[in-house]
Structure formats: structure tokens, C-alpha cells
Design a protein around this motif. Structure first.
Motif, PDB file in Angstrom:
ATOM      1  N   MET A   1      80.018 -73.516  32.028  1.00 40.78           N
ATOM      2  CA  MET A   1      80.443 -72.122  32.022  1.00 40.78           C
ATOM      3  C   MET A   1      81.483 -71.928  33.119  1.00 40.78           C
ATOM      4  SD  MET A   1      78.180 -68.727  32.439  1.00 40.78           S
ATOM      5  CE  MET A   1      78.934 -67.485  31.448  1.00 40.78           C
ATOM      6  N   LEU A   2      82.478 -71.130  32.826  1.00 41.15           N
ATOM      7  CA  LEU A   2      83.516 -70.821  33.795  1.00 41.15           C
ATOM      8  C   LEU A   2      83.152 -69.514  34.495  1.00 41.15           C
ATOM      9  CD1 LEU A   2      86.224 -71.706  34.957  1.00 41.15           C
ATOM     10  CD2 LEU A   2      87.333 -70.424  33.138  1.00 41.15           C
ATOM     11  N   PHE A   3      82.654 -69.622  35.718  1.00 38.96           N
ATOM     12  CA  PHE A   3      82.177 -68.444  36.442  1.00 38.96           C
ATOM     13  C   PHE A   3      83.310 -67.512  36.850  1.00 38.96           C
ATOM     14  CE2 PHE A   3      78.930 -71.731  37.120  1.00 38.96           C
ATOM     15  CZ  PHE A   3      77.912 -71.118  36.428  1.00 38.96           C
ATOM     16  N   LEU A   4      84.543 -68.029  36.861  1.00 40.35           N
ATOM     17  CA  LEU A   4      85.691 -67.167  37.150  1.00 40.35           C
ATOM     18  C   LEU A   4      85.835 -66.060  36.112  1.00 40.35           C
ATOM     19  CD1 LEU A   4      88.375 -69.824  38.187  1.00 40.35           C
ATOM     20  CD2 LEU A   4      87.216 -68.190  39.669  1.00 40.35           C
ATOM     21  N   ASP A   5      85.268 -66.257  34.928  1.00 46.01           N
ATOM     22  CA  ASP A   5      85.314 -65.225  33.893  1.00 46.01           C
ATOM     23  C   ASP A   5      84.541 -63.972  34.293  1.00 46.01           C
ATOM     24  OD1 ASP A   5      86.888 -66.818  32.269  1.00 46.01           O
ATOM     25  OD2 ASP A   5      85.208 -67.544  31.076  1.00 46.01           O
ATOM     26  N   CYS A   6      83.688 -64.073  35.314  1.00 44.98           N
ATOM     27  CA  CYS A   6      82.938 -62.909  35.797  1.00 44.98           C
ATOM     28  C   CYS A   6      83.741 -62.091  36.810  1.00 44.98           C
ATOM     29  CB  CYS A   6      81.628 -63.356  36.438  1.00 44.98           C
ATOM     30  SG  CYS A   6      80.474 -64.102  35.274  1.00 44.98           S
ATOM     31  N   TYR A   7      84.839 -62.672  37.310  1.00 50.03           N
ATOM     32  CA  TYR A   7      85.689 -61.933  38.237  1.00 50.03           C
ATOM     33  C   TYR A   7      86.343 -60.783  37.474  1.00 50.03           C
ATOM     34  CZ  TYR A   7      85.399 -65.766  41.693  1.00 50.03           C
ATOM     35  OH  TYR A   7      84.973 -66.699  42.607  1.00 50.03           O
ATOM     36  N   ASN A   8      86.586 -59.681  38.165  1.00 48.95           N
ATOM     37  CA  ASN A   8      87.162 -58.462  37.578  1.00 48.95           C
ATOM     38  C   ASN A   8      86.260 -57.858  36.508  1.00 48.95           C
ATOM     39  OD1 ASN A   8      89.627 -58.324  39.078  1.00 48.95           O
ATOM     40  ND2 ASN A   8      90.343 -60.058  37.866  1.00 48.95           N
ATOM     41  N   LYS A   9      84.959 -58.032  36.653  1.00 47.75           N
ATOM     42  CA  LYS A   9      83.987 -57.477  35.712  1.00 47.75           C
ATOM     43  C   LYS A   9      83.037 -56.548  36.453  1.00 47.75           C
ATOM     44  CE  LYS A   9      85.533 -59.708  32.179  1.00 47.75           C
ATOM     45  NZ  LYS A   9      85.983 -59.101  30.953  1.00 47.75           N
ATOM     46  N   ASN A  10      82.109 -55.943  35.717  1.00 50.89           N
ATOM     47  CA  ASN A  10      81.193 -54.951  36.273  1.00 50.89           C
ATOM     48  C   ASN A  10      79.832 -55.539  36.605  1.00 50.89           C
ATOM     49  OD1 ASN A  10      82.972 -52.683  36.075  1.00 50.89           O
ATOM     50  ND2 ASN A  10      82.635 -52.713  33.874  1.00 50.89           N
ATOM     51  N   VAL A  11      79.091 -54.787  37.416  1.00 49.65           N
ATOM     52  CA  VAL A  11      77.719 -55.146  37.783  1.00 49.65           C
ATOM     53  C   VAL A  11      76.817 -53.990  37.355  1.00 49.65           C
ATOM     54  CG1 VAL A  11      76.147 -55.697  39.678  1.00 49.65           C
ATOM     55  CG2 VAL A  11      78.522 -56.495  39.768  1.00 49.65           C
ATOM     56  N   TYR A  12      75.759 -54.327  36.636  1.00 51.73           N
ATOM     57  CA  TYR A  12      74.806 -53.338  36.143  1.00 51.73           C
ATOM     58  C   TYR A  12      73.406 -53.641  36.658  1.00 51.73           C
ATOM     59  CZ  TYR A  12      78.303 -51.982  32.700  1.00 51.73           C
ATOM     60  OH  TYR A  12      79.448 -51.535  32.086  1.00 51.73           O
ATOM     61  N   ILE A  13      72.650 -52.582  36.898  1.00 56.39           N
ATOM     62  CA  ILE A  13      71.205 -52.679  37.076  1.00 56.39           C
ATOM     63  C   ILE A  13      70.639 -51.864  35.928  1.00 56.39           C
ATOM     64  CG2 ILE A  13      69.194 -52.153  38.489  1.00 56.39           C
ATOM     65  CD1 ILE A  13      70.985 -52.466  40.955  1.00 56.39           C
ATOM     66  N   GLY A  14      70.036 -52.556  34.990  1.00 55.28           N
ATOM     67  CA  GLY A  14      69.634 -51.892  33.760  1.00 55.28           C
ATOM     68  C   GLY A  14      70.874 -51.353  33.063  1.00 55.28           C
ATOM     69  N   ASP A  15      70.832 -50.115  32.630  1.00 52.44           N
ATOM     70  CA  ASP A  15      71.971 -49.494  31.949  1.00 52.44           C
ATOM     71  C   ASP A  15      72.959 -48.827  32.901  1.00 52.44           C
ATOM     72  OD1 ASP A  15      70.998 -50.229  29.448  1.00 52.44           O
ATOM     73  OD2 ASP A  15      69.815 -48.406  29.259  1.00 52.44           O
ATOM     74  N   GLU A  16      72.660 -48.851  34.194  1.00 55.73           N
ATOM     75  CA  GLU A  16      73.499 -48.142  35.164  1.00 55.73           C
ATOM     76  C   GLU A  16      74.566 -49.050  35.764  1.00 55.73           C
ATOM     77  OE1 GLU A  16      73.084 -45.653  39.348  1.00 55.73           O
ATOM     78  OE2 GLU A  16      71.284 -46.349  38.320  1.00 55.73           O
ATOM     79  N   LEU A  17      75.818 -48.626  35.662  1.00 60.67           N
ATOM     80  CA  LEU A  17      76.925 -49.322  36.309  1.00 60.67           C
ATOM     81  C   LEU A  17      76.836 -49.047  37.806  1.00 60.67           C
ATOM     82  CD1 LEU A  17      79.652 -50.857  36.226  1.00 60.67           C
ATOM     83  CD2 LEU A  17      80.745 -48.645  35.821  1.00 60.67           C
ATOM     84  N   VAL A  18      76.671 -50.107  38.615  1.00 63.17           N
ATOM     85  CA  VAL A  18      76.489 -49.919  40.052  1.00 63.17           C
ATOM     86  C   VAL A  18      77.599 -50.542  40.885  1.00 63.17           C
ATOM     87  CG1 VAL A  18      73.982 -49.710  39.891  1.00 63.17           C
ATOM     88  CG2 VAL A  18      75.014 -51.962  40.257  1.00 63.17           C
ATOM     89  N   GLY A  19      78.450 -51.350  40.263  1.00 59.68           N
ATOM     90  CA  GLY A  19      79.497 -51.988  41.042  1.00 59.68           C
ATOM     91  C   GLY A  19      80.393 -52.854  40.190  1.00 59.68           C
ATOM     92  N   TYR A  20      81.129 -53.730  40.868  1.00 61.82           N
ATOM     93  CA  TYR A  20      82.068 -54.607  40.185  1.00 61.82           C
ATOM     94  C   TYR A  20      82.311 -55.861  41.022  1.00 61.82           C
ATOM     95  CZ  TYR A  20      85.527 -52.845  43.506  1.00 61.82           C
ATOM     96  OH  TYR A  20      86.187 -52.529  44.660  1.00 61.82           O
ATOM     97  N   ILE A  21      82.958 -56.828  40.412  1.00 66.14           N
ATOM     98  CA  ILE A  21      83.366 -58.056  41.090  1.00 66.14           C
ATOM     99  C   ILE A  21      84.888 -58.054  41.092  1.00 66.14           C
ATOM    100  CG2 ILE A  21      83.237 -60.571  41.103  1.00 66.14           C
ATOM    101  CD1 ILE A  21      80.755 -60.245  39.261  1.00 66.14           C
ATOM    102  N   ASN A  22      85.500 -58.171  42.261  1.00 73.12           N
ATOM    103  CA  ASN A  22      86.958 -58.120  42.297  1.00 73.12           C
ATOM    104  C   ASN A  22      87.564 -59.477  41.917  1.00 73.12           C
ATOM    105  OD1 ASN A  22      87.046 -59.756  44.617  1.00 73.12           O
ATOM    106  ND2 ASN A  22      87.728 -58.127  45.979  1.00 73.12           N
ATOM    107  N   HIS A  23      88.875 -59.578  41.990  1.00 73.57           N
ATOM    108  CA  HIS A  23      89.578 -60.789  41.558  1.00 73.57           C
ATOM    109  C   HIS A  23      89.359 -61.983  42.474  1.00 73.57           C
ATOM    110  CE1 HIS A  23      92.359 -58.905  44.372  1.00 73.57           C
ATOM    111  NE2 HIS A  23      92.857 -60.106  44.559  1.00 73.57           N
ATOM    112  N   ASN A  24      88.763 -61.766  43.654  1.00 73.27           N
ATOM    113  CA  ASN A  24      88.456 -62.861  44.577  1.00 73.27           C
ATOM    114  C   ASN A  24      86.978 -63.240  44.547  1.00 73.27           C
ATOM    115  OD1 ASN A  24      91.081 -63.182  45.640  1.00 73.27           O
ATOM    116  ND2 ASN A  24      90.777 -61.381  46.923  1.00 73.27           N
ATOM    117  N   GLY A  25      86.190 -62.596  43.687  1.00 78.20           N
ATOM    118  CA  GLY A  25      84.775 -62.901  43.594  1.00 78.20           C
ATOM    119  C   GLY A  25      83.889 -62.078  44.506  1.00 78.20           C
ATOM    120  N   VAL A  26      84.459 -61.094  45.195  1.00 78.98           N
ATOM    121  CA  VAL A  26      83.648 -60.244  46.065  1.00 78.98           C
ATOM    122  C   VAL A  26      82.919 -59.230  45.185  1.00 78.98           C
ATOM    123  CG1 VAL A  26      83.647 -58.595  47.973  1.00 78.98           C
ATOM    124  CG2 VAL A  26      85.236 -60.537  47.990  1.00 78.98           C
TER     125      VAL A  26
END
Length: 83
Positions: A1-26
Motif C-alpha cells: 500500500m502506498l501510504f502517501l495516498d493518505c496525505y491531503n486527506k481527512n481524519v474521521y472519528i466515527g462519522d465526524e470529520l475531526v481533522g486532516y493530513i497535510n501534504h507533508n504527512g502532518v
């Protein structure tokens, strides 16, 4: 799996959008830096390895499965493990 595909994506806890991953993986939660996701799928909080993403798309923190990567490459954390 290419984990870089998760960069620039969102973070959810259940159905709630709580954050994101920036282009550097933060990973930002509620506008604050929470952790860093490496190209190898390791999750670091400050300088300590706190978890990882495995090849099947599961998310582990402290060696406990707490979520998975969605088909859109967002990180989904199960609400029952994030309390």
C-alpha cells in the motif's frame, strides 16, 4: 500500500470529520498538530512511534487496532477506541 495516498486527506472519528493530513504527512486534529504519518505508514507523536498503518489498511495505536483507511484514503478511527 502506498501510504502517501493518505496525505491531503481527512481524519474521521466515527462519522465526524475531526481533522486532516497535510501534504507533508502532518496529522491535524481540531486545527492542532497531533502526529506525523511517514511514507512507511508509521505514526509518530513528537519523536515517539505511537502506531502504524498496515498493508491491509488497518490503523494501530499502542499495538491496538483502532481504525482503518477508507476507500478514499481518509483515516477512520472507531469512536469506541478514541475516548
Amino acid at each position: 500500500m502506498l501510504f502517501l495516498d493518505c496525505y491531503n486527506k481527512n481524519v474521521y472519528i466515527g462519522d465526524e470529520l475531526v481533522g486532516y493530513i497535510n501534504h507533508n504527512g502532518v496529522i491535524f486534529i481540531s486545527g492542532r498538530k497531533f502526529a506525523t504519518l511517514t511514507e512507511d505508514g508509521e505514526i509518530y507523536i513528537e519523536k515517539f512511534k505511537a502506531g502504524y498503518l498496515d498493508e491491509s489498511g488497518d490503523i494501530y495505536l499502542n499495538n491496538k487496532k483502532v481504525g482503518h483507511i477508507t476507500e478514499n484514503n481518509d483515516l477512520y478511527f472507531s469512536p469506541k477506541f478514541v475516548k
